[in-house]
Design an enzyme around this catalytic site. Structure first.
Site, mmCIF file in Angstrom:
data_model
loop_
_atom_site.group_PDB
_atom_site.id
_atom_site.type_symbol
_atom_site.label_atom_id
_atom_site.label_comp_id
_atom_site.label_asym_id
_atom_site.label_seq_id
_atom_site.Cartn_x
_atom_site.Cartn_y
_atom_site.Cartn_z
ATOM 1 N N ASN A 176 -10.300 -0.375 0.684
ATOM 2 C CA ASN A 176 -8.835 -0.290 0.626
ATOM 3 C C ASN A 176 -8.362 -0.882 -0.709
ATOM 4 O O ASN A 176 -8.483 -2.085 -0.932
ATOM 5 C CB ASN A 176 -8.255 -1.074 1.810
ATOM 6 C CG ASN A 176 -6.732 -1.068 1.851
ATOM 7 O OD1 ASN A 176 -6.071 -0.762 0.871
ATOM 8 N ND2 ASN A 176 -6.177 -1.427 2.997
ATOM 9 N N CYS B 60 0.805 -1.233 0.000
ATOM 10 C CA CYS B 60 0.000 0.000 0.000
ATOM 11 C C CYS B 60 0.835 1.280 0.000
ATOM 12 O O CYS B 60 0.291 2.363 -0.186
ATOM 13 C CB CYS B 60 -0.945 -0.007 1.187
ATOM 14 S SG CYS B 60 -2.000 -1.451 1.187
ATOM 15 N N HIS C 232 -3.050 6.902 2.278
ATOM 16 C CA HIS C 232 -3.554 5.604 1.827
ATOM 17 C C HIS C 232 -4.903 5.361 2.491
ATOM 18 O O HIS C 232 -5.063 5.540 3.705
ATOM 19 C CB HIS C 232 -2.544 4.509 2.188
ATOM 20 C CG HIS C 232 -3.107 3.132 2.071
ATOM 21 N ND1 HIS C 232 -3.784 2.716 0.939
ATOM 22 C CD2 HIS C 232 -3.129 2.075 2.933
ATOM 23 C CE1 HIS C 232 -4.183 1.471 1.122
ATOM 24 N NE2 HIS C 232 -3.812 1.064 2.317
#
Ligand code: ACO
Length: 327
Positions: free
Chosen positions: A283, A114, A253
């Protein structure tokens, strides 16, 4: 810290064709919309049946259209992903083939989970400063739906599929700083995705390999995130010699709204400065920051003089930040 003469001239995105709401997840695992929204901020996510490269290639096409340049103008392609269908060829090469790009440009993938987009952007930036590249594309793409255990309520509610892309151009006025990038060993394997490979090397006895899926120790990752995000933000501000109130938007993020709220409170920064679209995408790993940038551009939030700090964090463990000023 050096700020380089590079600007973002195009933004592109593409998400999965199927929207999966919390109500749809209630039908396959023991969960409920209230729990998911309260603990994560996620209301829905998208999944795709297309390949990772196809998902990304549409984002790249859209970014080139937005930049008003042809794909053949590109000099370099950097792709960040942890969820490609294959190890070889790299996803970047498949994307160029998918789009029929004739020019033979360098193209490669990186894997920093990520945090990947911030790392990829910094690689692109430094390559542009040191090389002759004029136009560079940076993509973050994930198709996590193929690596999720859809019977595990602790992970299947969190992730979504998507791709985001920016086009960079050398410029006298653009400002993108050197990134602050870090990595440390994930001793407890709090974020883990084992490759499912059944070796048949005849010179050793081979244990039978079971299909594996993404594993995450949520609370441990939460504690990690709220420790390293302030590190990434404070170190970058220090290196740039600017204060937190000079920044217009923090593009973190998109893992969990509680993480974003925690950081906003810690810095006494209004929550509106922490851009959020995880409620509709979940996500999306390396895609989450460029997807956020593309949505911000669509909503006309990126104006001349807008100052941004991007912060990635995740598997590795890894984290990083980078400063951008829109010319
Ligand atoms: N629905 C309902 N109940 C659930 C669910 C669910 N989907 N999942 C867990 N629960 C239950 C648990 O079983 C537990 O029940 P118990 O108290 O009876 O034992 C209870 O809810 C609390 O579980 P926790 O795991 O403690 O919940 P928490 O508040 O920590 O939230 C979450 C979990 C959302 C995963 C959170 O820890 C988190 O966001 N962590 C960070 C994730 C992150 O930042 N990832 C970024 C990196 S990802 C990458 O790099 C690939």
């Amino acid at each position: 810290m050096k700020q380089q003469g590079i600007e973002i001239i195009g933004f592109g995105k593409n998400v999965g064709e199927k929207v999966v709401t919390n109500a749809m997840l209630e039908k396959i695992v023991d969960t409920n919309d209230e729990w998911i929204v309260q603990r994560t901020g996620i209301k829905e996510r998208t999944v795709t049946n297309q390949s990772t490269a196809k998902l990304a290639s549409i984002a790249l096409e859209n970014a080139c259209k937005n930049a008003n340049i042809s794909l053949e103008k590109l000099d370099l392609l950097v792709v960040s992903t942890t969820s490609s269908e294959h190890i070889m060829p790299p996803t970047s090469g498949v994307i160029l083939k998918e789009l029929g790009v004739q020019k033979q440009i360098p193209a490669f993938d990186i894997n920093v989970a990520c945090s990947g987009f911030v790392f990829a952007l910094d690689i692109a930036r430094s390559s542009m400063m040191d090389g002759s590249y004029e136009y560079v594309a940076v993509i973050g793409v994930e198709k996590y739906s193929q690596y999720i255990d859809w019977t595990d309520r602790q992970t299947c509610i969190l992730f979504g599929d998507g791709a985001g892309c920016v086009i960079l151009q050398k410029s006298k006025v653009g400002k993108i700083s050197e990134a602050y990038l870090k990595n440390k060993l994930d001793i407890n394997s709090s974020l883990h995705l084992e490759a499912t490979i059944q070796s048949n090397c005849p010179f050793f006895e081979q244990p039978k390999v079971e299909q594996t899926y993404m594993k995450m120790t949520g609370q441990e990752v939460f504690k990690f995130a709220v420790t390293v995000i302030p590190d990434a933000m404070s170190k970058l501000l220090e290196q740039l010699d600017i204060t937190v109130d000079t920044i217009d938007y923090f593009v973190l993020h998109q893992a969990n709204s509680r993480i974003l709220d925690f950081v906003a409170k810690k810095y006494k920064v209004p929550q509106e400065k922490f851009f959020m679209n995880l409620d509709i995408y979940g996500n999306t790993g390396a895609a989450s920051i460029p997807l956020a940038l593309a949505d911000m551009e669509e909503r006309n939030l990126l104006k001349s003089g807008t100052k941004l700090i991007l912060v990635g964090f995740g598997g590795g463990l890894s984290w990083g930040s980078i400063y951008i000023e829109i010319p």
